[in-house]
Scaffold this motif. Structure first.
Motif, PDB file in Angstrom:
ATOM      1  N   VAL A 226       0.856  -1.198   0.000  1.00  0.00           N
ATOM      2  CA  VAL A 226       0.000   0.000   0.000  1.00  0.00           C
ATOM      3  C   VAL A 226       0.889   1.245   0.000  1.00  0.00           C
ATOM      4  O   VAL A 226       0.625   2.218  -0.718  1.00  0.00           O
ATOM      5  CB  VAL A 226      -0.970  -0.007   1.195  1.00  0.00           C
ATOM      6  CG1 VAL A 226      -1.822   1.261   1.209  1.00  0.00           C
ATOM      7  CG2 VAL A 226      -1.858  -1.252   1.166  1.00  0.00           C
ATOM      8  N   TRP A 227       1.967   1.209   0.781  1.00  0.00           N
ATOM      9  CA  TRP A 227       2.915   2.326   0.828  1.00  0.00           C
ATOM     10  C   TRP A 227       3.433   2.652  -0.574  1.00  0.00           C
ATOM     11  O   TRP A 227       3.535   3.819  -0.958  1.00  0.00           O
ATOM     12  CB  TRP A 227       4.075   1.979   1.765  1.00  0.00           C
ATOM     13  CG  TRP A 227       5.092   3.054   1.906  1.00  0.00           C
ATOM     14  CD1 TRP A 227       6.294   3.138   1.264  1.00  0.00           C
ATOM     15  CD2 TRP A 227       5.001   4.216   2.736  1.00  0.00           C
ATOM     16  NE1 TRP A 227       6.962   4.278   1.645  1.00  0.00           N
ATOM     17  CE2 TRP A 227       6.186   4.948   2.550  1.00  0.00           C
ATOM     18  CE3 TRP A 227       4.044   4.694   3.619  1.00  0.00           C
ATOM     19  CZ2 TRP A 227       6.433   6.147   3.219  1.00  0.00           C
ATOM     20  CZ3 TRP A 227       4.286   5.882   4.280  1.00  0.00           C
ATOM     21  CH2 TRP A 227       5.468   6.597   4.078  1.00  0.00           C
TER      22      TRP A 227
ATOM     23  N   LEU B  65      -5.605   2.348   5.737  1.00  0.00           N
ATOM     24  CA  LEU B  65      -5.106   3.684   5.444  1.00  0.00           C
ATOM     25  C   LEU B  65      -5.999   4.666   6.183  1.00  0.00           C
ATOM     26  O   LEU B  65      -7.222   4.659   6.000  1.00  0.00           O
ATOM     27  CB  LEU B  65      -5.145   3.978   3.941  1.00  0.00           C
ATOM     28  CG  LEU B  65      -4.952   5.446   3.537  1.00  0.00           C
ATOM     29  CD1 LEU B  65      -3.593   5.976   3.971  1.00  0.00           C
ATOM     30  CD2 LEU B  65      -5.167   5.619   2.045  1.00  0.00           C
ATOM     31  N   ARG B  66      -5.382   5.461   7.022  1.00  0.00           N
ATOM     32  CA  ARG B  66      -6.099   6.535   7.716  1.00  0.00           C
ATOM     33  C   ARG B  66      -5.588   7.836   7.116  1.00  0.00           C
ATOM     34  O   ARG B  66      -4.430   8.208   7.320  1.00  0.00           O
ATOM     35  CB  ARG B  66      -5.834   6.471   9.218  1.00  0.00           C
ATOM     36  CG  ARG B  66      -6.556   7.522  10.024  1.00  0.00           C
ATOM     37  CD  ARG B  66      -6.241   7.321  11.520  1.00  0.00           C
ATOM     38  NE  ARG B  66      -6.688   8.420  12.326  1.00  0.00           N
ATOM     39  CZ  ARG B  66      -7.867   8.510  12.925  1.00  0.00           C
ATOM     40  NH1 ARG B  66      -8.729   7.512  12.797  1.00  0.00           N
ATOM     41  NH2 ARG B  66      -8.185   9.552  13.641  1.00  0.00           N
ATOM     42  N   PHE B  67      -6.443   8.496   6.363  1.00  0.00           N
ATOM     43  CA  PHE B  67      -6.111   9.752   5.708  1.00  0.00           C
ATOM     44  C   PHE B  67      -6.654  10.883   6.571  1.00  0.00           C
ATOM     45  O   PHE B  67      -7.843  10.914   6.886  1.00  0.00           O
ATOM     46  CB  PHE B  67      -6.746   9.800   4.310  1.00  0.00           C
ATOM     47  CG  PHE B  67      -6.506  11.088   3.590  1.00  0.00           C
ATOM     48  CD1 PHE B  67      -5.403  11.235   2.776  1.00  0.00           C
ATOM     49  CD2 PHE B  67      -7.367  12.157   3.743  1.00  0.00           C
ATOM     50  CE1 PHE B  67      -5.169  12.426   2.120  1.00  0.00           C
ATOM     51  CE2 PHE B  67      -7.136  13.351   3.101  1.00  0.00           C
ATOM     52  CZ  PHE B  67      -6.035  13.486   2.282  1.00  0.00           C
TER      53      PHE B  67
ATOM     54  N   ARG C 122       4.720   3.522   7.282  1.00  0.00           N
ATOM     55  CA  ARG C 122       3.642   3.844   8.224  1.00  0.00           C
ATOM     56  C   ARG C 122       3.090   5.256   8.153  1.00  0.00           C
ATOM     57  O   ARG C 122       1.909   5.456   8.390  1.00  0.00           O
ATOM     58  CB  ARG C 122       4.108   3.572   9.663  1.00  0.00           C
ATOM     59  CG  ARG C 122       4.501   2.141   9.909  1.00  0.00           C
ATOM     60  CD  ARG C 122       3.307   1.251   9.846  1.00  0.00           C
ATOM     61  NE  ARG C 122       3.720  -0.151   9.942  1.00  0.00           N
ATOM     62  CZ  ARG C 122       2.976  -1.145   9.545  1.00  0.00           C
ATOM     63  NH1 ARG C 122       1.796  -0.923   9.029  1.00  0.00           N
ATOM     64  NH2 ARG C 122       3.407  -2.378   9.638  1.00  0.00           N
ATOM     65  N   LEU C 123       3.933   6.267   7.885  1.00  0.00           N
ATOM     66  CA  LEU C 123       3.476   7.653   7.977  1.00  0.00           C
ATOM     67  C   LEU C 123       4.070   8.497   6.867  1.00  0.00           C
ATOM     68  O   LEU C 123       5.287   8.480   6.641  1.00  0.00           O
ATOM     69  CB  LEU C 123       3.876   8.262   9.323  1.00  0.00           C
ATOM     70  CG  LEU C 123       3.663   9.764   9.476  1.00  0.00           C
ATOM     71  CD1 LEU C 123       2.181  10.118   9.484  1.00  0.00           C
ATOM     72  CD2 LEU C 123       4.341  10.279  10.735  1.00  0.00           C
TER      73      LEU C 123
ATOM     74  N   ARG D  19      -1.573   7.550   7.180  1.00  0.00           N
ATOM     75  CA  ARG D  19      -1.065   6.611   8.178  1.00  0.00           C
ATOM     76  C   ARG D  19      -1.528   5.202   7.827  1.00  0.00           C
ATOM     77  O   ARG D  19      -2.712   4.984   7.571  1.00  0.00           O
ATOM     78  CB  ARG D  19      -1.574   6.967   9.570  1.00  0.00           C
ATOM     79  CG  ARG D  19      -1.036   8.274  10.094  1.00  0.00           C
ATOM     80  CD  ARG D  19      -1.493   8.522  11.541  1.00  0.00           C
ATOM     81  NE  ARG D  19      -0.825   9.664  12.097  1.00  0.00           N
ATOM     82  CZ  ARG D  19       0.359   9.641  12.689  1.00  0.00           C
ATOM     83  NH1 ARG D  19       1.001   8.503  12.806  1.00  0.00           N
ATOM     84  NH2 ARG D  19       0.898  10.741  13.167  1.00  0.00           N
ATOM     85  N   LEU D  20      -0.593   4.274   7.827  1.00  0.00           N
ATOM     86  CA  LEU D  20      -0.916   2.878   7.546  1.00  0.00           C
ATOM     87  C   LEU D  20      -0.738   2.053   8.806  1.00  0.00           C
ATOM     88  O   LEU D  20       0.238   2.232   9.537  1.00  0.00           O
ATOM     89  CB  LEU D  20       0.001   2.328   6.445  1.00  0.00           C
ATOM     90  CG  LEU D  20      -0.092   3.017   5.089  1.00  0.00           C
ATOM     91  CD1 LEU D  20       0.909   2.407   4.116  1.00  0.00           C
ATOM     92  CD2 LEU D  20      -1.499   2.932   4.532  1.00  0.00           C
TER      93      LEU D  20
END
Length: 165
Positions: free
Chosen positions: A31-32, A110-112, A82-83, A100-101
């Protein structure tokens, strides 16, 4: 079928955080790569060029905006996988965002987070981020790109309602 808005607002000491999440059945490293590799960001946001590093800026093409303009985005912090903390300035003001993953249930969340000074304009901003994050999901799944017209203005009342509470 119209996409369902998912964003939430959280009051902070300095304003409001608009938070949207998406889940992926993939490790954080994969995802990163979708968030940071130019050939992969081109599929859902736009390509970028430059020397990426904390404290430096890269040029990003907004490939899904009218005229596909370029803009500078500053990398405030980067902690793979992660960030990613970013900022940019345009005619609307300064944009501060965090991606943030985290590992959740065998996948990656994923927290956007878009840090806002106030709720002003969230009815315009929220649907845009929903659109881009769904483009990200679709690009990873090989789906046809979503249409912005399905998000805006349809989701505007949802976000204005969040701002009113």
């Amino acid at each position: 079928m119209s996409p369902v808005p998912t964003g939430r607002l959280f009051r902070t000491d300095t304003g409001v955080d608009l938070v949207l999440t998406r889940m992926f059945r993939a490790p954080a490293e994969d995802v990163w790569a979708s968030l940071t590799e130019p050939e992969r960001t081109a599929r859902w946001f736009g390509p970028w060029e430059g020397q990426a590093a904390p404290g430096r800026s890269v040029k990003v093409q907004l490939a899904f905006e009218d005229g596909a303009p370029w803009m500078d985005i500053r990398i405030e912090s980067c902690e793979p996988p992660r960030l990613l903390d970013l900022s940019s300035v345009d005619e609307s003001g300064t944009w501060r965002t965090e991606l943030r993953l985290s590992d959740v249930d065998g996948g990656t969340e994923l927290r956007f987070v878009h840090h806002l000074e106030s709720t002003e304009g969230v009815g315009d901003v929220g649907p845009g981020w929903e659109y881009y994050l769904d483009l990200l999901v679709g690009s990873r799944e090989g789906a046809a790109p979503v249409r912005f017209e399905d998000y805006y203005p349809a989701q505007k009342p949802y976000y204005e309602g969040l701002a009113a509470t």
